[in-house]
Design an enzyme around this catalytic site. Structure first.
Site, mmCIF file in Angstrom:
data_model
loop_
_atom_site.group_PDB
_atom_site.id
_atom_site.type_symbol
_atom_site.label_atom_id
_atom_site.label_comp_id
_atom_site.label_asym_id
_atom_site.label_seq_id
_atom_site.Cartn_x
_atom_site.Cartn_y
_atom_site.Cartn_z
ATOM 1 C CD GLN A 130 -2.985 -0.710 -0.123
ATOM 2 O OE1 GLN A 130 -3.014 0.509 -0.568
ATOM 3 N NE2 GLN A 130 -3.731 -1.573 -0.856
ATOM 4 C CB SER A 131 4.288 2.127 -1.205
ATOM 5 O OG SER A 131 4.941 2.937 -1.520
#
Ligand SMILES: *Cc1c(COP(=O)(O)O)cnc(C)c1O
Length: 324
Positions: A74-75
């Site tokens: 989920q960067s």
């Protein structure tokens, strides 16, 4: 030689008063301001745009045709690298920790929409992730591509330059600023602010991404300023990490609702929620006092809310049904 940044965002970002949030935190109504770095524009916005302007500027100057970077699934940095590549006509490969899951919501959905290719590295530590990225770059080179590797979170001495500019905007927007509060992940954002504003004026709230965040901030900030940046002279709180980077903590739940219900501000569970929880804790223990001008840096990250099942469930619980 330092290559010029490539323009990607919309600057300066607004600085907005937050009187209702200030009162809820125990500050005076004029004490708290929100720096809207969630409104940097490209790709849904966020702090990574300022760092990417420098990192991608260097990649372009070196003739790269492909951007490679690393991160958690989920960067936000991976998502915005994908968006920058799309904007500039560069290919993007994201080397992500873990394995493909059932859900591709949140940042992962946007990575796909922006056309990035994903390489899953498995359950590795940062060194393992860096090794996987080096391997991807070697493979791309063997195939005739010219990859540029952008470091974790876009944080480096070069990337931190993007936050020198944010510091200059803040000086202009709020000359009597006492403390800027910011989430501390890979360190480049806090480093640039420290170089621009001084160690005493920046409070970093660690999210648990690095083993030694103070060392990283000092390393990136030192070459950008004439001030001595000692790791032990930095203001860093490490009390908001909880069970780890991906965990949704009690103080973060409270912070998410507080910002949303006092100011209509949507925060994320990993970074900005922790930063506000840390600001609240600092008011309680006297690190931040009423009567001083405090800036909360909204660094973006909203897609992460939709990629975090616990945070999403918590957000949905808030919608009660009107009875009668
Ligand atoms: C990456 C990130 C941060 C932290 O910035 P670093 O420069 O990595 O320390 C803060 N907020 C959001 C939303 C981020 O995505």
């Amino acid at each position: 030689m330092i290559h010029p940044p490539v323009p990607l965002g919309t600057f300066p970002t607004p600085l907005e008063p937050a009187p209702r949030l200030a009162a809820a935190l125990g500050l005076g109504p004029d004490d708290l301001w929100v720096k809207r770095d969630d409104l940097t524009g490209l790709g849904g916005g966020g702090n990574k745009i300022r760092k990417l302007e420098w990192a991608v500027g260097a990649a372009l100057a070196e003739g790269a045709d492909t951007l490679v970077t690393t991160g958690a699934p989920q960067s936000n940095h991976a998502r915005l690298t994908a968006a920058a590549g799309a904007r500039l006509g560069l290919r993007v490969v994201l080397v992500l920790r873990g394995a493909p899951g059932a859900s591709r919501s949140g940042n992962l959905a946007l990575d796909g929409l922006f056309g990035a290719r994903l390489a899953w590295a498995g359950a590795v530590d940062q060194a393992g992730l860096d090794a996987a990225a080096a391997e991807v770059c070697a493979r791309l080179r063997a195939g005739g591509s010219r990859p540029a590797l952008i470091p974790f979170g876009g944080s480096s001495i070069l990337g931190a330059r993007g936050y020198l500019r944010c510091g200059a905007e803040l000086r202009e927007q709020l000359p009597d600023l006492r403390t800027a509060v910011v989430a501390l992940g890979s360190g480049g954002t806090m480093a640039g602010l420290v170089a621009a504003l001084g160690s005493a004026s920046v409070l970093g709230v660690d999210v648990g991404a690095l083993a030694d965040p103070a060392a990283a901030v000092a390393e990136f900030a030192t070459p950008l300023t004439t001030e001595e940046v000692a790791p032990e002279g930095l203001r860093i709180r490490r009390d908001q990490v909880g069970a780890g980077y991906a965990a949704l903590t009690g103080p973060v739940r409270k912070a998410l609702r507080l910002a949303a219900r006092t100011e209509g501000l949507a925060l994320d569970p990993t970074y900005t929620g922790r930063a506000l929880a840390g600001l609240h804790a600092a008011v309680r223990d006297g690190g931040i006092r009423p009567g001083e001008k405090t800036v909360f840096l909204h660094t973006g990250g909203l897609p992460g809310l939709f990629g975090h099942p616990d945070a999403l469930a918590f957000a949905e619980e808030g919608a009660t049904v009107l009875d009668g």
